[in-house]
Design a protein around this motif. Structure first.
Motif, short mmCIF file in Angstrom:
data_model
loop_
_atom_site.label_atom_id
_atom_site.label_comp_id
_atom_site.label_asym_id
_atom_site.label_seq_id
_atom_site.Cartn_x
_atom_site.Cartn_y
_atom_site.Cartn_z
N SER A 1 43.95 47.66 51.52
CA SER A 1 42.56 47.55 51.09
C SER A 1 42.19 48.66 50.11
CB SER A 1 41.62 47.56 52.30
OG SER A 1 41.67 48.81 52.95
N LEU A 2 42.79 49.84 50.27
CA LEU A 2 42.54 50.92 49.32
C LEU A 2 43.15 50.62 47.96
CD1 LEU A 2 43.18 54.07 51.55
CD2 LEU A 2 40.98 53.23 50.69
N VAL A 3 44.32 50.05 47.96
CA VAL A 3 45.00 49.71 46.71
C VAL A 3 44.25 48.59 45.99
CG1 VAL A 3 47.12 48.77 45.72
CG2 VAL A 3 47.24 50.52 47.49
N ALA A 4 43.71 47.62 46.69
CA ALA A 4 43.04 46.49 46.07
C ALA A 4 41.70 46.87 45.46
CB ALA A 4 42.85 45.38 47.09
N THR A 5 41.06 47.90 45.95
CA THR A 5 39.73 48.26 45.47
C THR A 5 39.70 48.62 43.99
OG1 THR A 5 39.12 48.96 47.68
CG2 THR A 5 37.76 49.77 45.88
N PRO A 6 40.56 49.52 43.49
CA PRO A 6 40.50 49.84 42.07
C PRO A 6 40.80 48.64 41.18
CG PRO A 6 41.74 51.51 43.23
CD PRO A 6 41.49 50.39 44.20
N ALA A 7 41.71 47.78 41.56
CA ALA A 7 42.03 46.62 40.74
C ALA A 7 40.84 45.68 40.61
CB ALA A 7 43.23 45.88 41.33
N SER A 8 40.07 45.52 41.66
CA SER A 8 38.92 44.62 41.59
C SER A 8 37.80 45.20 40.75
CB SER A 8 38.42 44.29 43.00
OG SER A 8 37.97 45.49 43.63
N ALA A 9 37.81 46.51 40.51
CA ALA A 9 36.78 47.15 39.71
C ALA A 9 37.09 47.09 38.21
CB ALA A 9 36.61 48.60 40.14
N GLN A 10 38.30 46.68 37.84
CA GLN A 10 38.69 46.62 36.45
C GLN A 10 38.02 45.42 35.77
OE1 GLN A 10 42.91 46.34 36.52
NE2 GLN A 10 43.21 48.51 36.98
N ALA A 11 37.94 45.49 34.44
CA ALA A 11 37.41 44.38 33.67
C ALA A 11 38.31 43.17 33.85
CB ALA A 11 37.34 44.75 32.20
N PRO A 12 37.73 41.97 33.85
CA PRO A 12 38.55 40.77 34.00
C PRO A 12 39.55 40.65 32.85
CG PRO A 12 36.27 40.19 33.52
CD PRO A 12 36.32 41.67 33.70
N ILE A 13 40.71 40.06 33.16
CA ILE A 13 41.75 39.91 32.15
C ILE A 13 41.25 39.05 30.98
CG2 ILE A 13 44.03 38.92 31.71
CD1 ILE A 13 44.75 39.81 34.55
N ASN A 14 40.53 37.99 31.27
CA ASN A 14 40.00 37.12 30.22
C ASN A 14 38.56 37.50 29.92
OD1 ASN A 14 42.45 35.88 30.30
ND2 ASN A 14 41.77 34.10 31.42
N TYR A 15 38.35 38.71 29.45
CA TYR A 15 37.01 39.20 29.15
C TYR A 15 36.41 38.42 27.97
CZ TYR A 15 33.30 42.66 28.51
OH TYR A 15 32.09 43.28 28.41
N TYR A 16 37.26 38.11 26.98
CA TYR A 16 36.83 37.31 25.82
C TYR A 16 37.54 35.97 25.88
CZ TYR A 16 35.65 41.96 24.05
OH TYR A 16 35.16 43.23 23.92
N VAL A 17 36.80 34.91 25.57
CA VAL A 17 37.39 33.57 25.50
C VAL A 17 36.87 32.93 24.21
CG1 VAL A 17 37.61 31.30 26.58
CG2 VAL A 17 37.43 33.35 28.01
#
Length: 109
Positions: A21-37
């Motif tokens: 759960s600690l490892v997953a937290t920073p990844a979920s805070a990152q910008a989405p991979i498909n920020y621009y479409v």
């Protein structure tokens, strides 16, 4: 089985769950991979695209990219200039309105 071994066997699942759960937290805070479409109005001649150093991937009939340092309007214009008019351009899940999309498409090839 010793008391220490038994204690370790019961503690390991709890520790790994907590660590996950600690490892997953920073990844979920990152910008989405498909920020621009960017959806081209017509099929592109190539699905490889890099604009101003920003790489785009061809995915589900659209060019997609992660967040870039350039302003959104610059990125939209750069894509339109390379691939032609866009049917839509979305930034962080919010689609350009008709006026913004028309301004972007003024740069189309």
């Amino acid at each position: 089985m010793s008391v220490i071994t038994r204690a370790l066997l019961t503690a390991i699942p709890a520790l790994t769950t907590g660590f996950a759960s600690l490892v997953a937290t920073p990844a979920s805070a990152q910008a989405p991979i498909n920020y621009y479409v960017a959806v081209p109005a017509a099929a592109p001649t190539s699905t490889r695209l890099i604009t101003n150093g920003t790489p785009w991937r061809w995915e589900n009939a659209a060019f997609v990219s992660s967040k870039a340092p350039q302003r959104d309007v610059i990125l939209c214009a750069a894509v339109a200039k390379r691939v032609g008019p866009l049917a839509s351009f979305t930034v962080a899940g919010k689609a350009y309105d008709a006026e913004a999309l028309a301004a972007c498409n003024n740069h189309a090839k």
